[in-house]
Design an enzyme around this catalytic site. Structure first.
Site, PDB file in Angstrom:
ATOM      1  N   SER A 175       0.674  -1.045   0.017  1.00 52.24           N
ATOM      2  CA  SER A 175       0.028   0.012  -0.072  1.00 52.24           C
ATOM      3  C   SER A 175       0.915   1.069   0.039  1.00 52.24           C
ATOM      4  O   SER A 175       1.984   1.301   0.190  1.00 52.24           O
ATOM      5  CB  SER A 175      -0.754   0.033   1.108  1.00 52.24           C
ATOM      6  OG  SER A 175      -1.412   1.072   1.519  1.00 52.24           O
ATOM      7  N   LEU A 183       3.122   4.250   0.218  1.00 49.83           N
ATOM      8  CA  LEU A 183       4.705   4.582  -0.120  1.00 49.83           C
ATOM      9  C   LEU A 183       5.359   3.425  -0.484  1.00 49.83           C
ATOM     10  O   LEU A 183       6.105   3.514  -1.620  1.00 49.83           O
ATOM     11  CB  LEU A 183       5.208   5.600   1.018  1.00 49.83           C
ATOM     12  CG  LEU A 183       6.518   5.832   0.757  1.00 49.83           C
ATOM     13  CD1 LEU A 183       6.793   6.839  -0.337  1.00 49.83           C
ATOM     14  CD2 LEU A 183       7.332   6.365   2.195  1.00 49.83           C
ATOM     15  N   TYR A 240       3.466   6.601  18.105  1.00 51.64           N
ATOM     16  CA  TYR A 240       4.223   6.923  17.095  1.00 51.64           C
ATOM     17  C   TYR A 240       5.385   7.808  16.723  1.00 51.64           C
ATOM     18  O   TYR A 240       6.470   7.237  16.320  1.00 51.64           O
ATOM     19  CB  TYR A 240       3.248   7.540  16.011  1.00 51.64           C
ATOM     20  CG  TYR A 240       3.441   7.675  14.623  1.00 51.64           C
ATOM     21  CD1 TYR A 240       3.573   6.589  13.685  1.00 51.64           C
ATOM     22  CD2 TYR A 240       3.585   8.800  13.825  1.00 51.64           C
ATOM     23  CE1 TYR A 240       3.833   6.724  12.378  1.00 51.64           C
ATOM     24  CE2 TYR A 240       3.954   8.855  12.490  1.00 51.64           C
ATOM     25  CZ  TYR A 240       4.232   7.917  11.811  1.00 51.64           C
ATOM     26  OH  TYR A 240       4.411   8.118  10.386  1.00 51.64           O
ATOM     27  N   LYS A 298       9.129   6.311  15.969  1.00 50.94           N
ATOM     28  CA  LYS A 298       9.910   6.999  14.812  1.00 50.94           C
ATOM     29  C   LYS A 298      11.119   7.564  15.218  1.00 50.94           C
ATOM     30  O   LYS A 298      12.187   7.533  14.840  1.00 50.94           O
ATOM     31  CB  LYS A 298       9.076   8.139  13.993  1.00 50.94           C
ATOM     32  CG  LYS A 298       7.844   7.304  13.406  1.00 50.94           C
ATOM     33  CD  LYS A 298       8.266   6.294  12.384  1.00 50.94           C
ATOM     34  CE  LYS A 298       7.097   6.044  11.261  1.00 50.94           C
ATOM     35  NZ  LYS A 298       7.372   4.734  10.247  1.00 50.94           N
TER      36      LYS A 298
END
Ligand SMILES: NC(=O)c1ccc[n+]([C@@H]2O[C@H](COP(=O)([O-])OP(=O)(O)OC[C@H]3O[C@@H](n4cnc5c(N)ncnc54)[C@H](O)[C@@H]3O)[C@@H](O)[C@H]2O)c1
Length: 269
Positions: free
Chosen positions: A17, A19, A155, A159
């Protein structure tokens, strides 16, 4: 001289899906032998058909990047079938929108397991092979990988963790000729928002407000492709990513104020 990818093995996670899908097409266009990994078998079938229609040399693998044994087995299969790995793109990820006070710890853990431990498992399984080819390890992080983003504590942890892991790995493998690229991306038009997890872990299935320009996946993939070819260390992908970097590192309080004004909706979720 720019790196070339003809007949080079490029492994991309989260390939079914958004990117990841666009990255598979971009590297295939450059003649790479693409290995697309994802947990979504149906999405991989569509990808395999599109890559085959392009005349690309590609294989897809159903692989949940949070399962270390499955990752080890998949990366071994890639090397056996396709050869040593030249580029590994750690792209699989999921986000959430929910305040820390409300979100279940299991949901935070899931988000961190995919983006951070998924990256660690895939990189660990592939690193010896990448050292042989003097290849590149890529991490798809986010503006939330260097600056705060309200409503996304898990998140941001995932990251920031990815950034710390890959920036440090670079200092260990640079002497072997291996390059490490961190991509700090702004909003891209993908299924990420639809797949965002709510406080109880169910997908939110709705669009979210965005700030700044929103990139199309093919354009984002092309910029990442060029950054790998140019052996860049870091790509601030999208104008908002660059502007956020400049402001956050010069005036973090001003950055937080703007970020909060654009993300008030998370206090209403
Ligand atoms: N879309 C954005 O605005 C944006 C911004 C910054 C960074 N990113 C990052 O880009 C990357 C790609 O996301 P996208 O925007 O294309 O979203 P997407 O939801 O369209 O694609 C994510 C893909 O990851 C796969 N995936 C999820 N969990 C997995 C697992 N455990 N094992 C294997 N595959 C798994 C999904 O099946 C999906 O195919 C993510 O790491 C995301 O954090 C996206």
């Amino acid at each position: 001289m720019a790196r070339e990818f003809n007949d080079k093995v490029v492994v991309i996670t989260g390939a079914a899906s958004g990117l990841g899908y666009a990255l598979c097409k971009r590297f295939a266009q450059a003649g790479a032998i693409v290995a697309g990994l994802d947990k979504d078998a149906k999405g991989l079938e569509i990808l395999a058909d599109e890559l085959s229609a392009m005349g690309a040399s590609a294989h897809t693998f159903v692989c949940d990047v949070t399962d270390e044994a499955v990752v080890n087995d998949t990366i071994s299969q890639v090397i056996d079938k396709m050869g040593d790995i030249y580029v590994l793109i750690n792209n699989a990820g999921v986000s959430h929108v929910s305040l820390f006070q409300k979100i279940r710890v299991s949901v935070l853990k899931k988000v961190i397991d995919i983006s951070l431990f998924g990256t660690i498992y895939c990189t660990k399984a592939a690193i010896d092979s990448i050292i042989k080819t003097q290849g590149t390890v890529v991490g798809i992080a986010s503006v939330a990988g260097y600056a705060p983003l309200a409503g996304r504590t898990g998140y941001a942890a995932a990251k920031h963790g990815m950034a710390g892991f890959l920036n440090t790995l670079r200092t260990e493998v640079d002497r072997s000729g291996v390059k490490v690229l961190l991509v700090f991306a702004t909003y891209i038009k993908t299924n990420l928002a639809k797949n965002n997890l709510s406080a109880d872990g169910t997908p939110m299935n709705k669009e979210r407000p965005t700030s700044g320009n929103v990139l199309m996946p093919d354009d984002a993939a092309d910029s990442i492709f060029k950054a790998v070819a140019q052996e860049e260390r870091q790509l601030l992908l999208g104008e908002t990513a660059q502007a956020s970097w400049d402001l956050y590192y010069s005036d973090p309080a001003a950055y937080e104020e703007i970020m909060l004004s654009l993300n008030q909706f998370v206090f209403e979720e």
